[in-house]
Design a protein around this motif. Structure first.
Motif, short mmCIF file in Angstrom:
data_model
loop_
_atom_site.label_atom_id
_atom_site.label_comp_id
_atom_site.label_asym_id
_atom_site.label_seq_id
_atom_site.Cartn_x
_atom_site.Cartn_y
_atom_site.Cartn_z
N ALA A 192 -10.81 30.81 -96.29
CA ALA A 192 -9.89 29.76 -96.70
C ALA A 192 -9.16 29.22 -95.47
O ALA A 192 -9.05 28.01 -95.28
CB ALA A 192 -8.90 30.30 -97.73
N ALA A 193 -8.70 30.14 -94.61
CA ALA A 193 -7.96 29.70 -93.42
C ALA A 193 -8.85 28.83 -92.54
O ALA A 193 -8.43 27.79 -92.03
CB ALA A 193 -7.46 30.91 -92.64
N LEU A 194 -10.11 29.25 -92.37
CA LEU A 194 -11.01 28.50 -91.49
C LEU A 194 -11.35 27.13 -92.08
O LEU A 194 -11.38 26.13 -91.37
CB LEU A 194 -12.28 29.31 -91.25
N LEU A 195 -11.60 27.10 -93.40
CA LEU A 195 -11.96 25.83 -94.03
C LEU A 195 -10.77 24.88 -94.03
O LEU A 195 -10.91 23.68 -93.83
CB LEU A 195 -12.47 26.07 -95.46
N GLU A 196 -9.57 25.43 -94.22
CA GLU A 196 -8.37 24.61 -94.13
C GLU A 196 -8.25 24.04 -92.73
O GLU A 196 -7.84 22.89 -92.54
CB GLU A 196 -7.12 25.43 -94.50
N GLY A 197 -8.63 24.85 -91.77
CA GLY A 197 -8.60 24.40 -90.38
C GLY A 197 -9.51 23.20 -90.16
O GLY A 197 -9.31 22.40 -89.25
N LEU A 198 -10.54 23.06 -90.99
CA LEU A 198 -11.44 21.91 -90.88
C LEU A 198 -10.90 20.72 -91.64
O LEU A 198 -11.54 19.68 -91.72
CB LEU A 198 -12.83 22.27 -91.43
N GLY A 199 -9.75 20.90 -92.27
CA GLY A 199 -9.12 19.79 -92.96
C GLY A 199 -9.35 19.78 -94.46
O GLY A 199 -8.89 18.88 -95.15
N HIS A 200 -10.06 20.77 -94.98
CA HIS A 200 -10.33 20.76 -96.42
C HIS A 200 -9.18 21.37 -97.20
O HIS A 200 -8.38 22.13 -96.66
CB HIS A 200 -11.62 21.54 -96.72
N ARG A 201 -9.15 21.02 -98.50
CA ARG A 201 -8.15 21.64 -99.36
C ARG A 201 -8.87 22.74 -100.13
O ARG A 201 -9.93 22.51 -100.70
CB ARG A 201 -7.65 20.55 -100.31
N ILE A 202 -8.29 23.94 -100.14
CA ILE A 202 -9.00 25.08 -100.71
C ILE A 202 -8.24 25.66 -101.89
O ILE A 202 -7.03 25.88 -101.81
CB ILE A 202 -9.15 26.21 -99.66
N THR A 203 -8.96 25.90 -102.98
CA THR A 203 -8.40 26.67 -104.09
C THR A 203 -9.21 27.96 -104.19
O THR A 203 -10.44 27.90 -104.28
CB THR A 203 -8.50 25.89 -105.42
N VAL A 204 -8.52 29.09 -104.14
CA VAL A 204 -9.24 30.37 -104.15
C VAL A 204 -9.19 30.99 -105.54
O VAL A 204 -8.15 30.97 -106.20
CB VAL A 204 -8.63 31.35 -103.13
N ALA A 205 -10.33 31.50 -106.02
CA ALA A 205 -10.37 32.24 -107.28
C ALA A 205 -11.11 33.54 -107.02
O ALA A 205 -12.03 33.58 -106.20
CB ALA A 205 -11.08 31.43 -108.35
N GLY A 206 -10.69 34.61 -107.69
CA GLY A 206 -11.32 35.90 -107.44
C GLY A 206 -12.28 36.32 -108.53
O GLY A 206 -12.95 37.35 -108.43
N THR A 207 -12.35 35.52 -109.62
CA THR A 207 -13.20 35.90 -110.75
C THR A 207 -13.88 34.65 -111.32
O THR A 207 -13.51 33.52 -110.97
CB THR A 207 -12.36 36.50 -111.90
N VAL A 208 -14.84 34.86 -112.20
CA VAL A 208 -15.51 33.74 -112.87
C VAL A 208 -14.49 32.99 -113.72
O VAL A 208 -14.36 31.76 -113.65
CB VAL A 208 -16.67 34.24 -113.76
N ALA A 209 -13.71 33.75 -114.51
CA ALA A 209 -12.72 33.13 -115.40
C ALA A 209 -11.71 32.35 -114.57
O ALA A 209 -11.35 31.22 -114.91
CB ALA A 209 -12.03 34.20 -116.23
N GLY A 210 -11.26 32.96 -113.48
CA GLY A 210 -10.29 32.30 -112.62
C GLY A 210 -10.84 31.01 -112.04
O GLY A 210 -10.13 30.00 -111.93
N GLY A 211 -12.13 31.03 -111.68
CA GLY A 211 -12.77 29.85 -111.11
C GLY A 211 -12.82 28.72 -112.12
O GLY A 211 -12.51 27.56 -111.81
N LEU A 212 -13.18 29.07 -113.37
CA LEU A 212 -13.28 28.05 -114.42
C LEU A 212 -11.90 27.46 -114.70
O LEU A 212 -11.74 26.24 -114.84
CB LEU A 212 -13.87 28.66 -115.69
N ALA A 213 -10.88 28.35 -114.77
CA ALA A 213 -9.52 27.90 -115.06
C ALA A 213 -9.05 26.96 -113.94
O ALA A 213 -8.47 25.90 -114.20
CB ALA A 213 -8.58 29.09 -115.19
N ALA A 214 -9.32 27.35 -112.69
CA ALA A 214 -8.85 26.55 -111.56
C ALA A 214 -9.51 25.17 -111.58
O ALA A 214 -8.85 24.16 -111.31
CB ALA A 214 -9.15 27.28 -110.26
N ALA A 215 -10.81 25.14 -111.92
CA ALA A 215 -11.52 23.86 -111.95
C ALA A 215 -10.95 22.96 -113.05
O ALA A 215 -10.77 21.75 -112.85
CB ALA A 215 -13.01 24.08 -112.15
N ALA A 216 -10.66 23.57 -114.22
CA ALA A 216 -10.12 22.80 -115.34
C ALA A 216 -8.75 22.23 -114.98
O ALA A 216 -8.44 21.06 -115.23
CB ALA A 216 -10.02 23.69 -116.58
#
Lengths: 615, 110
Positions: free
Chosen positions: A508-532
């Motif tokens: 996340a730190a490295l990708l942010e360094g490239l200028g991207h916005r990062i949302t981190v999820a640790g699980t499948v459910a968390g990923g789906l919730a974050a996307a929604a």
């Protein structure tokens, strides 16, 4: 760039801990390679499972038996084999028969029954409900215990009256009306595997000594078939377990390398750090990369043993490959004056039809071997020349050489694909077997020569040259980087699904360094919730980067759902890099499948490539 | 090489660890040949070199596979030195006494 709040001290500690783990892993690999372990623990979904590796011997025995032509079976399916053996026996020799097998520690199993009269087959089948018990004083159980064949020339009514374990058993047995019986052991390699019981009834045949001898011979043949089928089953299971073990092990080994590589590469580029510190970091990175290569070797090994190593070939500049390999492998030894390197690459200005990274791997292996086995003051010579339709590249050294008896074996590790053979190989590592396979896939040959111990060794690679001569070469350096996409540079909203906290933070730190916005999820459910949530807030996710092993499911499920709901695509990060894994992740909707550890440069390139295809 | 491996010296009081207890755990898988050999070699080696200072616990992973997790056992047989820390692991049938003694830090690494 912040390093997720780590201090220098913490980093040093983490690297030290990683070093411990790597040493542990290396020791495990070495021990397995050298055949020092004969059982493995595999973590499966239901928990740990232990596989014992009798396979090396089992497979040998299997081959021996096959070669001796001693096996009467065409089929390795045990039940089918015994059922047809039973049928064979009732086509004249017996009126009905029964085959019992003992199982490891378990009860005796009645595996096959047959009756000459089809109308009575159902009746004889009923006997399957009454398999012998280990402690019974007579019948099959006794033969199993003693290994002695028995002949009951004439079964008296009294005998029948007391036969069977209970009235129901006796009813079936009596209804089959046995008049004479033979019970022979099924013995192979000194072990009693089961009992074959033959009965006559309506035929009125009375078995004599000659019949007993024939029955015993039938028993021996059946026993060989049983032994064979069991050995084969065991060998198969062990092989499968070994492949799975290797895949799991490489996954486990790769996972911790990702954050370490990511953090080190960024630190190396941090000019606030002293040059001396950055030099040390470069050393750490080189060693971690070396470890990653070792793990790659391990994966290659399983691919080769399954015949699944694939090349992606294009016109390639051979000189560049050889020169770069020399620089990478020998640079340090040349600079320090430990070894001298002689180059005579007269013929190397040649385009070959090759998989450049794979071919580089071959020369790395050959050069690293040469360095490893050449003492200080020695010379390594790399030459190339043309022979009819072939370009020859030869790496020779003045090192310890190879024993004449060993020369024939050094490439052979996978003829039998088992750990036992790999042991013979130990000192030379896995590189040669892999190199040979790669060269052969290119239609070439790799050979070794040595005058014996202390007389150095020479490895010769021959590659065919042909139609590709006219095509322009693709430089090795350029090939890795995709063509720049017009979209490159626009910041993306990336959903990063990764449960390994260190990896997630570092990425996340490295990708942010490239200028991207990062949302981190640790699980499948968390990923789906974050996307929604992101979609609802009108800052939709542009790209998914997901680990495949998440605690509540697979990254594949996550990708499938996100592709369906939001037409997203993504990049899979996985410790598993087998063809099957790549295929599955493509199917789930990932555009690319990267095998850990992943460097920032590679990830950056792939993000640029993937977004060019989607936006 | 620091010491002559041909003439192993018995450990003196001063060289012995502060806590004299060496706690060993041997992971085996039923009665595989290497498991059996490892156990025999370990007993012999401990009697000869560590007499009175060690305990051995044998864990059969065929019976209790879940115990592999604690010490992260992948290959069997594996010998684990639980104490003194740090933990050390040695895989194999322990037939190379020198290597085992070095691995257990009883003998200095050369």
């Amino acid at each position: 760039m912040t390093l997720s709040g780590r201090t220098q001290e913490q980093l040093v500690e983490e690297v030290a801990e990683l070093h411990e783990r790597l040493r542990d892993a290396e020791e495990t690999l070495r021990a397995i390679r050298e055949g020092e372990a004969d059982a493995l623990v595999i973590t499966e979904r239901q928990g740990e499972r232990v596989y014992t590796l009798k396979s090396a011997r089992a497979e040998e025995n299997l081959r021996l038996l096959a070669d001796a032509g001693a096996m009467p079976t065409e089929s390795l399916d045990l039940t089918a084999t015994l059922q047809s053996a039973a049928r064979l026996a009732v086509s004249g020799f017996a009126d009905w028969c029964v085959i019992d097998l003992s199982t490891d520690e378990g009860p005796i199993e009645r595996v096959a029954t047959a009756h000459a009269d089809p109308a009575r087959q159902a009746l004889v089948e009923e006997l399957k409900r009454f398999p012998p018990r280990g402690d019974e004083p007579h019948g099959p159980a006794l033969v199993l215990r003693t290994g002695q064949a028995q002949r009951l020339e004439q079964m008296s009514p009294e005998c029948l009256a007391t036969a069977g374990r209970d009235p129901e058993h006796r009813r079936v047995f009596t209804a089959l009306a046995p008049s004479s019986a033979l019970q022979v052991p099924l013995a192979a390699r000194g072990r009693i595997l089961g009992v074959w019981s033959f009965y006559s009834s309506s035929s009125g045949r009375l078995y004599d000594e000659g019949d007993l001898a024939l029955a015993e011979e039938l028993g021996r043949r059946a026993a060989l078939a049983i032994d064979n089928a069991r050995l084969y089953g065991a060998a198969q299971a062990a092989n499968l377990a070994k492949d799975q073990f290797l895949a799991t092990l490489s996954h486990e080994l790769r996972t911790p390398l990702t954050p370490v590589l990511a953090v080190i590469s960024s630190l190396e580029g941090d000019d606030r750090l002293e040059a001396k510190v950055r030099d040390s970091l470069a050393m750490v990175r080189r060693n971690v990369e070396l470890e990653a290569r070792l793990i790659d070797d391990l994966l290659d090994l399983t691919r080769i043993s399954r015949g699944k190593l694939e090349l992606s070939r294009r016109p390639t500049d051979l000189r560049q490959i050889v020169e770069q390999a020399i620089e990478t492998c020998c640079g340090q030894d040349m600079a320090s004056g430990r070894l001298s390197i002689v180059k005579d690459l007269a013929a190397a200005d040649q385009t070959v039809w090759a998989d450049a990274p794979r071919l580089s791997q071959v020369f790395w292996n050959l050069l690293n071997n040469a360095i490893k086995f050449t003492p200080e003051g020695g010379t390594i010579t790399v030459r190339s020349w043309f022979e009819t339709d072939e370009i020859v590249v030869q790496v020779s050294d003045t090192g310890v050489g190879i024993r004449l008896e060993a020369l024939g074996h050094i490439f052979n590790a996978f003829e039998q694909g088992d750990l036992g053979t790999a042991r013979r190989f130990g000192g030379l590592g896995l590189g040669l077997a892999i190199s040979k396979a790669i060269v052969e896939l290119h239609g070439g040959r790799l050979s070794a020569e040595s005058e014996g111990v202390d007389h150095g060794a020479t490895f010769t690679v021959r590659l065919p040259v042909g139609r590709s001569r006219l095509e322009p070469a693709v430089s090795v350096g350029e090939e890795r980087r995709g063509a720049p996409r017009p979209e490159a540079g626009r910041p993306l909203h990336i959903l990063l699904a990764e449960d390994h906290i260190d990896t997630a933070e570092a990425l996340a730190a490295l990708l942010e360094g490239l200028g991207h916005r990062i949302t981190v999820a640790g699980t499948v459910a968390g990923g789906l919730a974050a996307a929604a949530e992101a979609a609802a807030a009108d800052r939709s996710v542009d790209l998914v980067i997901s680990d495949l092993g998440l605690p509540d499911g697979s990254g594949l499920e996550l990708m499938r759902e996100l592709a369906r709901l939001y037409r997203l695509t993504g990049i899979a990060l996985s410790g598993y890099g087998m063809e099957e894994d790549v295929r599955k992740s493509r199917q789930a909707g990932f555009a690319r499948h990267l095998t850990k550890p992943v460097t920032l440069d590679l990830l950056k390139d792939v993000i640029d490539q993937v977004r060019g295809t989607t936006t | 090489m620091a010491a002559d491996p041909q003439a192993p010296k018995p450990m003196t009081e001063a060289e012995a660890p502060l806590d004299p207890e060496i706690e060993l755990r041997l992971y085996v898988a039923g009665q595989t040949p290497k498991s059996m050999t490892a156990l025999a070699n370990l007993k012999k080696l401990c009697e000869e070199h560590l007499a009175g200072k060690y305990t051995i616990e044998v864990i059969d992973l065929l019976k209790q596979p879940q115990l592999a997790r604690g010490d992260q056992i992948l290959a069997i047989p594996t010998l684990v030195r639980r104490l003194p820390s740090p933990i050390r692991k040695i895989i194999g049938d322990l037939s190379n006494t020198e290597r085992v003694l070095v691995g257990l830090d009883v003998r200095p690494r050369s």
